[in-house]
Design a protein around this motif. Structure first.
Motif, PDB file in Angstrom:
ATOM      1  N   PHE A 283       0.829  -1.209   0.000  1.00 24.36           N
ATOM      2  CA  PHE A 283       0.000   0.000   0.000  1.00 24.36           C
ATOM      3  C   PHE A 283       0.860   1.254   0.000  1.00 24.36           C
ATOM      4  CE2 PHE A 283      -2.479   3.371   2.010  1.00 24.36           C
ATOM      5  CZ  PHE A 283      -3.595   3.381   1.183  1.00 24.36           C
ATOM      6  N   VAL A 284       1.934   1.257   0.783  1.00 23.07           N
ATOM      7  CA  VAL A 284       2.848   2.408   0.800  1.00 23.07           C
ATOM      8  C   VAL A 284       3.399   2.659  -0.597  1.00 23.07           C
ATOM      9  CG1 VAL A 284       5.100   3.220   1.626  1.00 23.07           C
ATOM     10  CG2 VAL A 284       3.472   2.210   3.230  1.00 23.07           C
ATOM     11  N   ASN A 285       3.781   1.577  -1.271  1.00 23.20           N
ATOM     12  CA  ASN A 285       4.302   1.697  -2.631  1.00 23.20           C
ATOM     13  C   ASN A 285       3.232   2.208  -3.591  1.00 23.20           C
ATOM     14  OD1 ASN A 285       4.727  -0.052  -5.452  1.00 23.20           O
ATOM     15  ND2 ASN A 285       6.569   0.918  -4.671  1.00 23.20           N
ATOM     16  N   SER A 286       2.022   1.673  -3.466  1.00 23.30           N
ATOM     17  CA  SER A 286       0.968   2.034  -4.413  1.00 23.30           C
ATOM     18  C   SER A 286       0.467   3.459  -4.200  1.00 23.30           C
ATOM     19  CB  SER A 286      -0.196   1.042  -4.320  1.00 23.30           C
ATOM     20  OG  SER A 286      -0.799   1.085  -3.053  1.00 23.30           O
ATOM     21  N   ILE A 287       0.369   3.899  -2.945  1.00 24.37           N
ATOM     22  CA  ILE A 287      -0.119   5.254  -2.693  1.00 24.37           C
ATOM     23  C   ILE A 287       0.910   6.276  -3.150  1.00 24.37           C
ATOM     24  CG2 ILE A 287       0.725   5.655  -0.329  1.00 24.37           C
ATOM     25  CD1 ILE A 287      -2.810   6.436  -1.619  1.00 24.37           C
ATOM     26  N   GLY A 288       2.207   5.957  -2.943  1.00 19.98           N
ATOM     27  CA  GLY A 288       3.263   6.837  -3.455  1.00 19.98           C
ATOM     28  C   GLY A 288       3.255   6.872  -4.973  1.00 19.98           C
ATOM     29  N   GLY A 289       3.041   5.706  -5.589  1.00 21.29           N
ATOM     30  CA  GLY A 289       2.987   5.628  -7.044  1.00 21.29           C
ATOM     31  C   GLY A 289       1.781   6.348  -7.612  1.00 21.29           C
ATOM     32  N   SER A 290       0.638   6.256  -6.940  1.00 18.14           N
ATOM     33  CA  SER A 290      -0.575   6.914  -7.403  1.00 18.14           C
ATOM     34  C   SER A 290      -0.422   8.433  -7.371  1.00 18.14           C
ATOM     35  CB  SER A 290      -1.761   6.481  -6.534  1.00 18.14           C
ATOM     36  OG  SER A 290      -2.966   7.020  -7.025  1.00 18.14           O
ATOM     37  N   ILE A 291       0.126   8.942  -6.278  1.00 22.30           N
ATOM     38  CA  ILE A 291       0.342  10.392  -6.157  1.00 22.30           C
ATOM     39  C   ILE A 291       1.366  10.861  -7.179  1.00 22.30           C
ATOM     40  CG2 ILE A 291       1.237  12.207  -4.648  1.00 22.30           C
ATOM     41  CD1 ILE A 291       0.089  10.592  -2.282  1.00 22.30           C
ATOM     42  N   GLY A 292       2.469  10.089  -7.300  1.00 20.50           N
ATOM     43  CA  GLY A 292       3.502  10.451  -8.279  1.00 20.50           C
ATOM     44  C   GLY A 292       2.972  10.414  -9.698  1.00 20.50           C
ATOM     45  N   GLY A 293       2.168   9.384 -10.019  1.00 20.21           N
ATOM     46  CA  GLY A 293       1.598   9.274 -11.354  1.00 20.21           C
ATOM     47  C   GLY A 293       0.664  10.430 -11.665  1.00 20.21           C
ATOM     48  N   LEU A 294      -0.149  10.835 -10.675  1.00 22.05           N
ATOM     49  CA  LEU A 294      -1.076  11.947 -10.879  1.00 22.05           C
ATOM     50  C   LEU A 294      -0.319  13.247 -11.132  1.00 22.05           C
ATOM     51  CD1 LEU A 294      -4.036  12.892 -10.870  1.00 22.05           C
ATOM     52  CD2 LEU A 294      -3.804  13.288  -8.405  1.00 22.05           C
ATOM     53  N   LEU A 295       0.717  13.502 -10.322  1.00 22.18           N
ATOM     54  CA  LEU A 295       1.495  14.731 -10.482  1.00 22.18           C
ATOM     55  C   LEU A 295       2.203  14.772 -11.832  1.00 22.18           C
ATOM     56  CD1 LEU A 295       3.062  15.063  -6.908  1.00 22.18           C
ATOM     57  CD2 LEU A 295       1.161  16.373  -7.870  1.00 22.18           C
ATOM     58  N   LEU A 296       2.813  13.636 -12.226  1.00 18.49           N
ATOM     59  CA  LEU A 296       3.515  13.585 -13.510  1.00 18.49           C
ATOM     60  C   LEU A 296       2.543  13.681 -14.682  1.00 18.49           C
ATOM     61  CD1 LEU A 296       6.184  10.854 -12.688  1.00 18.49           C
ATOM     62  CD2 LEU A 296       6.622  13.264 -13.157  1.00 18.49           C
ATOM     63  N   MET A 297       1.341  13.095 -14.514  1.00 17.78           N
ATOM     64  CA  MET A 297       0.330  13.172 -15.562  1.00 17.78           C
ATOM     65  C   MET A 297      -0.087  14.622 -15.785  1.00 17.78           C
ATOM     66  SD  MET A 297      -3.264  11.079 -15.797  1.00 17.78           S
ATOM     67  CE  MET A 297      -3.991  11.923 -14.399  1.00 17.78           C
ATOM     68  N   PHE A 298      -0.284  15.358 -14.685  1.00 17.37           N
ATOM     69  CA  PHE A 298      -0.629  16.773 -14.800  1.00 17.37           C
ATOM     70  C   PHE A 298       0.513  17.557 -15.452  1.00 17.37           C
ATOM     71  CE2 PHE A 298      -4.242  16.082 -12.096  1.00 17.37           C
ATOM     72  CZ  PHE A 298      -5.074  17.164 -12.336  1.00 17.37           C
ATOM     73  N   ALA A 299       1.739  17.307 -14.997  1.00 13.36           N
ATOM     74  CA  ALA A 299       2.891  18.056 -15.501  1.00 13.36           C
ATOM     75  C   ALA A 299       3.121  17.806 -16.989  1.00 13.36           C
ATOM     76  CB  ALA A 299       4.140  17.702 -14.704  1.00 13.36           C
ATOM     77  N   MET A 300       3.042  16.521 -17.411  1.00 10.35           N
ATOM     78  CA  MET A 300       3.333  16.177 -18.798  1.00 10.35           C
ATOM     79  C   MET A 300       2.225  16.613 -19.759  1.00 10.35           C
ATOM     80  SD  MET A 300       5.136  12.436 -18.356  1.00 10.35           S
ATOM     81  CE  MET A 300       5.505  12.284 -20.112  1.00 10.35           C
ATOM     82  N   SER A 301       1.031  16.904 -19.216  1.00 11.64           N
ATOM     83  CA  SER A 301      -0.070  17.349 -20.077  1.00 11.64           C
ATOM     84  C   SER A 301      -0.208  18.867 -20.074  1.00 11.64           C
ATOM     85  CB  SER A 301      -1.390  16.724 -19.594  1.00 11.64           C
ATOM     86  OG  SER A 301      -1.727  17.189 -18.308  1.00 11.64           O
TER      87      SER A 301
END
Length: 211
Positions: A186-204
């Motif tokens: 869960f620690v890995n997935s929640i960090g990955g989810s937040i990181g993915g959301l931030l990078l998705m916003f940045a790259m778009s």
């Protein structure tokens, strides 16, 4: 023997995941794929803990830097999808395995991140050489007999394999801290989810397409 079987099944599942991510990447984009992966994983783990163990993840005991492994995992999942889309599953998997083995040997040899120290022995060298030779053969020998994949993409896949081992080693450390593999996931997935959301916003350009 049982743990060996688990490792084989996990490897097969990872390859299947990479293949699906490769299909999704041209449609949704690499970081969107990562965000989807880790968000679904977070929901499933929360559901499991709530239904079967009736508790919340033990997140308070985990030092903040360990959440960075999830952010790194976001990049790994996203870029692996790009590699699969460009090179196919076979070449990407071979390169990733080569990177994983090299990084694993380094972690074992130096006992990094709290891992048990296992010295590298010269007798293992032929195995490493065969793995690298296998990567070259799969990539260089084709119907045309010519190189079809950019070397930079091959090196990226090898690097991502090494990063994946780093993430798994950090996850193992978190499971020791929390006393639970599920909590570590869960620690890995929640960090990955937040990181993915931030990078998705940045790259778009901060205009993500959620469709």
């Amino acid at each position: 023997m049982l743990y060996t079987l688990f490792a084989i099944l996990a490897g097969a599942a990872t390859t299947l995941q990479n293949s699906i991510n490769g299909l999704m990447t041209p449609i949704a984009g690499s970081m969107s794929v990562s965000f989807i992966n880790f968000t679904v994983q977070s929901i499933l783990i929360l559901g499991y803990l709530g239904i079967f163990q009736r508790r919340l993840p033990a997140m308070r005991r985990v030092p903040l830097p360990y959440y960075a492994s999830g952010i790194l995992a976001t990049v790994v999942v996203g870029l692996i999808g790009v590699c699969v889309a460009r090179m196919g599953s076979a070449v990407t998997t071979c390169c990733s395995v080569a990177g994983q083995i090299l990084m694993s040997a380094a972690i074992d040899h130096f006992g990094l991140f709290g891992a048990q120290k296992i010295r590298f022995r010269a007798g293992r060298a032929p195995g490493f050489i065969l793995i690298i030779a296998g990567v070259l053969c799969i990539n260089l020998i084709g119907a045309s007999g010519k190189t079809e994949t950019p070397m930079l993409l091959l090196l990226l896949a090898i690097l991502l394999g090494g990063c994946a081992v780093f993430v798994r080693t950090m996850n193992a450390r978190v499971s020791q801290i929390t006393g639970s593999v599920i909590d570590s996931g869960f620690v890995n997935s929640i960090g990955g989810s937040i990181g993915g959301l931030l990078l998705m916003f940045a790259m778009s350009g901060f205009h993500p397409d959620f469709s």
